[in-house]
Design a protein around this motif. Structure first.
Motif, PDB file in Angstrom:
ATOM      1  N   SER A   1      46.580  72.963  61.540  1.00 52.61           N
ATOM      2  CA  SER A   1      45.338  72.356  62.036  1.00 52.61           C
ATOM      3  C   SER A   1      44.219  72.559  61.029  1.00 52.61           C
ATOM      4  O   SER A   1      44.190  73.541  60.291  1.00 52.61           O
ATOM      5  CB  SER A   1      44.921  72.943  63.394  1.00 52.61           C
TER       6      SER A   1
ATOM      7  N   ASP B   1      39.878  72.085  61.115  1.00 52.31           N
ATOM      8  CA  ASP B   1      38.678  71.773  61.882  1.00 52.31           C
ATOM      9  C   ASP B   1      37.481  71.697  60.943  1.00 52.31           C
ATOM     10  O   ASP B   1      37.168  72.671  60.244  1.00 52.31           O
ATOM     11  CB  ASP B   1      38.421  72.839  62.947  1.00 52.31           C
TER      12      ASP B   1
ATOM     13  N   SER C   1      33.499  71.130  61.236  1.00 52.57           N
ATOM     14  CA  SER C   1      32.381  71.103  62.181  1.00 52.57           C
ATOM     15  C   SER C   1      31.084  71.122  61.394  1.00 52.57           C
ATOM     16  O   SER C   1      30.771  72.104  60.727  1.00 52.57           O
ATOM     17  CB  SER C   1      32.444  72.309  63.119  1.00 52.57           C
TER      18      SER C   1
ATOM     19  N   VAL D   1      44.670  57.809  64.601  1.00 54.22           N
ATOM     20  CA  VAL D   1      43.309  58.354  64.618  1.00 54.22           C
ATOM     21  C   VAL D   1      42.610  57.906  65.890  1.00 54.22           C
ATOM     22  O   VAL D   1      42.725  56.738  66.291  1.00 54.22           O
ATOM     23  CB  VAL D   1      42.494  57.881  63.397  1.00 54.22           C
TER      24      VAL D   1
ATOM     25  N   SER E   1      32.888  61.899  66.052  1.00 55.73           N
ATOM     26  CA  SER E   1      34.029  62.804  65.997  1.00 55.73           C
ATOM     27  C   SER E   1      35.284  62.007  65.712  1.00 55.73           C
ATOM     28  O   SER E   1      35.323  60.782  65.898  1.00 55.73           O
ATOM     29  CB  SER E   1      34.193  63.577  67.313  1.00 55.73           C
TER      30      SER E   1
ATOM     31  N   ILE F   1      39.836  62.608  65.618  1.00 56.74           N
ATOM     32  CA  ILE F   1      41.051  63.410  65.673  1.00 56.74           C
ATOM     33  C   ILE F   1      42.143  62.638  64.952  1.00 56.74           C
ATOM     34  O   ILE F   1      42.452  61.494  65.305  1.00 56.74           O
ATOM     35  CB  ILE F   1      41.488  63.706  67.112  1.00 56.74           C
TER      36      ILE F   1
ATOM     37  N   GLN G   1      46.026  62.561  64.124  1.00 53.08           N
ATOM     38  CA  GLN G   1      47.259  63.131  64.652  1.00 53.08           C
ATOM     39  C   GLN G   1      48.388  63.029  63.633  1.00 53.08           C
ATOM     40  O   GLN G   1      48.631  61.958  63.063  1.00 53.08           O
ATOM     41  CB  GLN G   1      47.675  62.401  65.935  1.00 53.08           C
TER      42      GLN G   1
ATOM     43  N   GLN H   1      47.200  68.657  63.598  1.00 51.42           N
ATOM     44  CA  GLN H   1      46.008  67.863  63.906  1.00 51.42           C
ATOM     45  C   GLN H   1      44.898  68.202  62.921  1.00 51.42           C
ATOM     46  O   GLN H   1      44.769  69.343  62.473  1.00 51.42           O
ATOM     47  CB  GLN H   1      45.490  68.160  65.318  1.00 51.42           C
TER      48      GLN H   1
ATOM     49  N   ARG I   1      40.699  67.765  63.061  1.00 48.88           N
ATOM     50  CA  ARG I   1      39.608  67.446  63.981  1.00 48.88           C
ATOM     51  C   ARG I   1      38.276  67.493  63.236  1.00 48.88           C
ATOM     52  O   ARG I   1      38.016  68.439  62.496  1.00 48.88           O
ATOM     53  CB  ARG I   1      39.610  68.428  65.154  1.00 48.88           C
TER      54      ARG I   1
ATOM     55  N   SER J   1      33.992  67.013  63.687  1.00 49.47           N
ATOM     56  CA  SER J   1      32.848  66.938  64.592  1.00 49.47           C
ATOM     57  C   SER J   1      31.578  66.890  63.771  1.00 49.47           C
ATOM     58  O   SER J   1      31.307  67.799  62.974  1.00 49.47           O
ATOM     59  CB  SER J   1      32.842  68.162  65.517  1.00 49.47           C
TER      60      SER J   1
END
Length: 370
Positions: free
Chosen positions: A177, A179, A181, A226, A245, A247, A249, A254, A256, A258
């Motif tokens: 994963s 992320d 942010s 997506v 945002s 995601i 896949q 994943q 992600r 934001s």
């Protein structure tokens, strides 16, 4: 019954010595060609400042507004020529590498002309708005035996470059994963017509960097789909949706994202990559304020200091990598062909945000609007 949610069982981490991760831009050792820059707009300042710092030889600057070309020339490379027709620049035999900075629609015919003239090309991002056009340019460059690279400068941001090298080395195993942010203040665009008219300013003009980085970090793993959203709130000061945002896949992973581009207080930029053997995390107040990398491994953890910043390392790295590739007779890492993976992700995200549907990666080949 325990009420600490298992926190008491978390193992204490042991500090270990960091491995050597070489994340700074590599400079060409012998190849120092004469460079021509086309387009003396706002972004050209970052290009020229980086090239001056690296000692690259910018010999001609072209812009249809000759005063803009002259101003950039006088500020960064006083010995260079300033011209108002890019065809004059391309026609000069001494120019071997051309940096093309105008917007995507204006850029395509310039890139075509430069390739036809046998010049190596660095294209501003996003490379194209239509992947079929991109494929044509890539094929044309191959026929002419010239290198075609993209100024996807985020790849050389210190924290992203460190993460890419660490992941590629197998330090944290297989990525499961990622992320991203980001909360930052982009209200400075308020009233700027060029930015205000880009509906997907966050997911496209800004987010293209993160879709590109995601594709790089995921390596050979192929994205499946997506799902993205974009939201505008009543009190925001500019027109495009400030909140978005996405995601992405993968079969067993994943990514992600934001984004909030209207954060006037408490800006923060955090990237976390979790792998099967460890975790990478970098946190800062903004894109140019990522000073250290946290690394958590099975045998301990460490904090690695980071040198440089995005706007410095990024614009140095894109041109330096192209020159190194020409020098070493290889394909540049930021080649146009390599760049299409991120474009596919971005195009799918825009379609998803427009339709509120999950979009298969590769289903959208071009953009009618953004």
């Amino acid at each position: 019954m325990s009420d600490d949610y298992g926190l008491s069982s978390v193992k204490e981490t042991v500090a270990i010595a960091p491995p050597s991760i070489d994340y700074l831009p590599k400079m060409p050792t012998t190849y120092r060609p004469k460079i021509g820059l086309i387009g003396a707009g706002g972004v050209s300042e970052f290009h020229l400042k980086a090239y001056r710092e690296c000692g690259f030889d910018v010999a001609v600057i072209a812009d249809r507004n000759i005063e803009k070309a002259q101003a950039r020339r006088d500020e960064f490379f006083p010995q260079a020529d300033a011209v108002n027709d890019y065809r004059e620049l391309i026609g000069r035999d001494e120019i071997e590498v051309v940096d093309v900075t105008p917007h995507p629609v204006d850029r395509v015919p310039i890139v075509k002309a430069a390739i036809a003239a046998g010049k190596h090309v660095l294209s501003q991002k996003p490379f194209v708005l239509d992947l079929d056009v991109g494929d044509e340019l890539i094929a044309q460059a191959a026929r002419q035996n010239v290198r075609l690279a993209v100024n996807q400068n985020g790849r050389w941001a210190p924290h992203f470059s460190y993460m890419q090298q660490a992941v590629a080395s197998g330090l944290i195993g297989e990525v499961t994963s990622i992320d991203f942010s980001l909360q930052w203040d982009q209200t400075w665009i308020t009233g700027n017509e060029a930015f205000e008219k880009i509906h997907h300013l966050v997911l496209f003009d800004f987010g293209i960097h993160w879709f590109d980085i995601a594709g790089c970090l995921m390596g050979d793993q192929k994205a499946e789909s997506v799902f993205a959203t974009a939201t505008r709130f009543e009190q925001q000061t500019f027109e495009p949706p400030a909140i978005a945002s996405a995601i992405i896949q993968y079969p067993s992973a994943q990514v992600r994202m934001s984004f909030n581009a209207h954060t006037r207080l408490g800006e923060e930029d955090v990237t976390t990559i979790v792998g099967t053997k460890g975790t990478l995390r970098c946190r800062g107040r903004g894109l140019n304020e990522q000073s250290e990398m946290q690394v958590f491994l099975e045998n301990g953890c460490y904090v690695a200091p980071l040198s440089g910043c995005w706007t410095e390392n990024g614009f140095q790295g894109t041109m330096a990598e192209l020159l190194c590739a020409i020098q070493d007779n290889r394909t540049p890492w930021n080649s146009a062909a390599n760049n299409t993976k991120g474009l596919e992700l971005c195009f799918a995200a825009l379609e998803s945000a427009n339709t509120n549907q999950v979009v298969p990666v590769g289903a959208v080949r071009g953009l009618l609007s953004f």
